[in-house]
Design an enzyme around this catalytic site. Structure first.
Site, PDB file in Angstrom:
ATOM      1  N   PRO A 317      -5.573   5.100  -5.111  1.00 31.83           N
ATOM      2  CA  PRO A 317      -5.415   6.264  -5.978  1.00 31.83           C
ATOM      3  C   PRO A 317      -6.212   7.475  -5.480  1.00 31.83           C
ATOM      4  CG  PRO A 317      -6.638   4.509  -7.080  1.00 31.83           C
ATOM      5  CD  PRO A 317      -6.235   3.975  -5.764  1.00 31.83           C
ATOM      6  N   PRO A 318      -5.933   8.657  -6.026  1.00 34.00           N
ATOM      7  CA  PRO A 318      -6.616   9.864  -5.549  1.00 34.00           C
ATOM      8  C   PRO A 318      -8.111   9.845  -5.896  1.00 34.00           C
ATOM      9  CG  PRO A 318      -4.812  10.406  -7.069  1.00 34.00           C
ATOM     10  CD  PRO A 318      -4.968   8.937  -7.091  1.00 34.00           C
ATOM     11  N   GLY A 319      -8.874  10.528  -5.082  1.00 31.93           N
ATOM     12  CA  GLY A 319     -10.286  10.740  -5.406  1.00 31.93           C
ATOM     13  C   GLY A 319     -11.196   9.576  -5.094  1.00 31.93           C
ATOM     14  N   LYS A 322     -10.623   8.530   0.409  1.00 29.13           N
ATOM     15  CA  LYS A 322      -9.820   8.242   1.609  1.00 29.13           C
ATOM     16  C   LYS A 322      -9.997   9.351   2.646  1.00 29.13           C
ATOM     17  CE  LYS A 322      -5.944   8.019  -0.748  1.00 29.13           C
ATOM     18  NZ  LYS A 322      -6.454   8.262  -2.102  1.00 29.13           N
ATOM     19  N   SER A 641       5.710  -6.310 -14.249  1.00 29.11           N
ATOM     20  CA  SER A 641       4.480  -6.957 -14.694  1.00 29.11           C
ATOM     21  C   SER A 641       4.241  -6.862 -16.198  1.00 29.11           C
ATOM     22  CB  SER A 641       3.274  -6.382 -13.944  1.00 29.11           C
ATOM     23  OG  SER A 641       3.011  -5.093 -14.394  1.00 29.11           O
ATOM     24  N   LYS A 684      -5.970  -3.054 -12.393  1.00 26.99           N
ATOM     25  CA  LYS A 684      -5.662  -3.311 -13.806  1.00 26.99           C
ATOM     26  C   LYS A 684      -6.911  -3.772 -14.565  1.00 26.99           C
ATOM     27  CE  LYS A 684      -0.809  -4.376 -13.125  1.00 26.99           C
ATOM     28  NZ  LYS A 684       0.189  -5.412 -12.954  1.00 26.99           N
TER      29      LYS A 684
END
Ligand code: ADP
Length: 735
Positions: A317-319, A322, A641, A684
């Protein structure tokens, strides 16, 4: 021949008016030709320089029968020759036509000759007259003298004329070409000179200087052979162009791109793994597994000259760091760093460049990046490769990218704009993506996916105190005495102001605090220090954006917490189900994808098959309509899921038994009632923990994923591993 110059004296004695002389041509091998012309001397003139000018008139053609040399004068016996008749009027007409054409084409013949053609109606006369004036070899003329058959003569004459006309045609063509070439060269030269003169008058004649500059750049840079050839050819073209024309701008642009590219420059790499580790550790908290993998990658690079290693791709995910990790890798490997965002790239040409025939053409993102890096071996970040898309008309950008990343092909990557091979094999490509879904399979195949998952609150706290706050202080030129945020305040910022998987918003909030302080300092009214604590957080940041739900306060009928992973990280998704009197219709709302809809149907079918064991009315589905809704599904989550969670929500709605809000579940449902494995367990569980869930059901098949979950999360969450839906039902409804 009579009159052949043996000595001046003998000639003078031999020549006098009215004397007949026999004119015959000397043969190559010596002697004279046997056929000649008998001529009469009409006039004799002695010129002042002692030369003799003789005017003769031809009388008849003769054949020499005997010749004797008497005191230097050749005397001959002869017999007159007469022509054998044979006229061909058609041939005559043709010959006349040829002659007219010849005189027309060759202007060195006097005009009067054209009239003579018409006047001489006998072929032999015409041939005799014309052979005398035509510019033929002497031997050719002799042939006509010797040939006595008129028909043969005229045929021969026609062939000779044809040959002459052909020669003339060829020489005229050559002349025309030369003239044309000369004219165009002259024209170009003239225009160029004029252009220069005008520029000189205007005081801006710097084109020579510009060309010299280009030439010296071409000579100085060690371009590839192909590139050098292309650059020189382009410069030559440029010199001939109007310097202010549009074409010249295109040409200059092309040259500039070629000359700006690093053709041989490479940063000296001298990577010590320990130093590299220090850099990575200094700039990033945790992420141990990823750092190890990076160091392994560097070690292989160091060991082998040609390590055909997979391209790394950081997924998450962002932030979560990376991009900043890639920047650190560049620093650790002492290479230049360059980033190209690929989000929204739809066109193959954006990667590989437009052909130069397009207006405003440019190289593609790969070559642009290399040019910006200024060295041939930078760390090249291809950001958000999952956000590219292609279509039939614009070509597939992923395919072009694949070529750039493939070490079998990338030593000769061909950008459409440059139209030159460029060696990308020393470039250290690293990709990032938020989700695997957007990456085409062939590209995925080339990548080694390294997953980075969301941070826990504890990790965020550490990142903020160890990295983000010191970094923002540095950027705003503030000292620790001037700006700080207490631990409680950071936790508040994490929970109530920046609910996210990464730390980007948290960093923004810290920057906001720094900005506030800067303003205070400049305005000089409210002091020069800011220490944010839990109590005054609202005065700095305003009212909180998120509130912890009162989890555990209630149980609800028909509501079950599902867990989803979106591109912004994991999230708890409420699933609502209503059971209304009806006839078995199933309605699904809340921006659901196909997968979610299918899971809902599978869940209801399973319940229908289990009416006995779960004590449901056999006809329950005939007497009710079901409405399943996903309130607040902002990220359009999709996937299988939520199957078990939907099934539980429906069962709760039918049986009117409430489900505690502290429970969440993730797992795919099979029609036979198995709980099947799902992806994204770490994300999750972190999300569930973040949002106050206390118990989570996960498929038994996912047990292995628990190893990756931080201890502080595992301590606070009760995890139930389940294999069958029946055991979930039992745990939720029968305890
Ligand atoms: P991404 O590329 O995953 O969207 P970024 O690399 O832009 O995220 O990270 C956002 C900010 O968070 C950056 O300033 C980065 O330095 C910081 N950051 C993220 N993870 C860490 C970490 N583990 N340690 C220190 N700083 C981090």
């Amino acid at each position: 021949m009579i009159g052949r110059e043996r000595s001046k004296k003998s000639l003078l004695e031999a020549f006098h008016k009215d004397k007949l002389v026999l004119l015959s041509m000397e043969k190559d091998g010596g002697g004279v030709c046997s056929v000649g012309t008998l001529a009469k001397i009409l006039q004799l003139h002695r010129l002042p320089d002692d030369t003799l000018k003789v005017l003769m008139q031809g009388e008849t053609r003769v054949e020499i029968t005997e010749e004797t040399d008497v005191e230097g004068v050749l005397l001959a016996s002869y017999q007159t020759l007469s022509l054998e008749d044979g006229e061909d009027s058609e041939l005559l007409l043709e010959v006349q036509k040829q002659l007219r054409r010849l005189f027309e084409m060759d202007t060195q013949y006097p005009k009067e000759l054209r009239n003579t053609i018409e006047k001489l109606t006998k072929a032999d006369d015409l041939i005799d007259t014309m052979v005398a004036v035509l510019q033929l070899e002497a031997s050719a003329k002799q042939t006509f003298l010797e040939e006595q058959n008129s028909l043969n003569r005229i045929q021969l004459f026609r062939e000779t004329l044809q040959q002459e006309l052909m020669n003339l045609e060829i020489s005229r063509k050559i002349e025309r070409n030369i003239k044309g070439q000369m004219e165009s060269n002259q024209r170009e030269y003239y225009l160029n000179e004029k252009k220069k003169a005008i520029s000189r008058e205007l005081g801006d004649d710097d084109s020579d200087q510009e060309w010299d500059d280009y030439q010296s750049k071409i000579d100085a840079i060690s371009l590839s052979t192909e590139a050098k050839k292309k650059a020189e050819k382009e410069l030559l073209r440029l010199k001939r162009m109007n310097p202010v024309g549009a074409e010249a701008t295109v040409s200059r642009n092309y040259l500039d791109w070629i000359l700006a590219l690093p053709w041989s420059d490479k940063n000296q790499e001298d990577v010590h793994l320990l130093d590299a580790k220090k850099v990575l550790d200094a700039e990033h908290f945790a992420l141990e597994e990823i750092k190890d993998r990076i160091l392994e990658h560097l070690a292989v690079q160091k060991c082998s000259d040609d390590p055909q290693q997979p391209i790394l791709c950081f997924l998450g995910p962002p932030g979560i760091g990376k991009t900043s990790l890639v920047r650190s890798i560049a620093k650790a490997t002492k290479r230049a760093y360059v980033r190209q965002a690929l989000g929204g790239v739809r066109d193959e040409a954006e990667i590989r460049g437009h052909r130069r025939t397009y207006i405003g053409a440019m190289p593609g993102k790969i070559i642009q990046g290399i040019s910006r890096a200024g060295t041939g071996n930078p760390v090249f970040l291809l950001d958000e490769i999952d956000k590219m898309s292609g279509d039939f008309h614009h070509g597939d950008p992923a395919a072009a990218l694949l070529e750039a990343l493939d070490f079998e092909q990338n030593h000769s990557f061909r950008d459409h704009f440059l139209d030159l091979d460029y060696d990308l094999s020393s470039v250290f490509f690293i990709c990032t993506a938020n989700s695997l879904d957007g990456i085409p399979a062939p590209l995925q195949d080339r990548l080694e996916i390294i997953e980075l998952s969301s941070y826990t609150e504890e990790e965020k706290l550490q990142i903020a105190t160890q990295h983000l706050i010191p970094k923002q202080r540095r950027m705003h030129a503030l000292s620790q005495e001037q700006f700080s945020v207490s631990e409680d305040a950071i936790r508040m910022l994490i929970r109530r102001y920046s609910r996210e998987a990464g730390v980007r918003n948290l960093e923004r909030l810290i920057a906001k605090g720094c900005r506030k302080l800067c303003r205070m300092i400049v305005e000089g009214e409210k002091g020069d220090q800011l220490h944010v604590s839990e109590t005054d957080i609202v005065t700095v940041y305003g009212a909180p954006k998120y509130f912890d739900r009162q989890i555990g306060a209630s149980s609800k009928i028909g509501v079950m917490n599902g867990l989803a992973v979106t591109t912004v990280g994991g999230m708890v998704l409420k699933i609502e189900a209503l059971c209304l009197p009806g006839e078995g219709k199933i309605q699904l709302t809340g921006r659901l994808g196909d997968w979610l809809k299918e899971s809902a149907h599978a869940g209801i079918s399973f319940l229908r098959s289990q009416t006995d064991s779960i004590r449901l009315d056999v006809d329950f589905h005939k007497k009710h309509d079901f409405h399943i809704h996903y309130p607040g599904n902002p990220a359009k989550a999709d996937g299988p899921s939520a199957g078990v969670a939907m099934c539980m929500a429906v069962l709760s709605a039918i049986t009117r038994k409430a489900i505690p809000e502290t429970i969440a579940i993730t797992g795919e449902i099979s029609l036979g009632g198995e709980v099947l494995a799902v992806g994204g367990i770490k994300e999750k569980l972190l999300a569930a923990h973040r949002q106050g869930i206390q118990r989570v059901f996960i498929p038994l098949e996912n047990e292995g994923d628990l190893q990756k979950i931080p201890k502080e999360v595992l301590c606070e969450l009760e995890i139930s591993l389940v294999e069958r839906v029946e055991s979930v039902i039992e745990s939720i409804f029968e305890t």
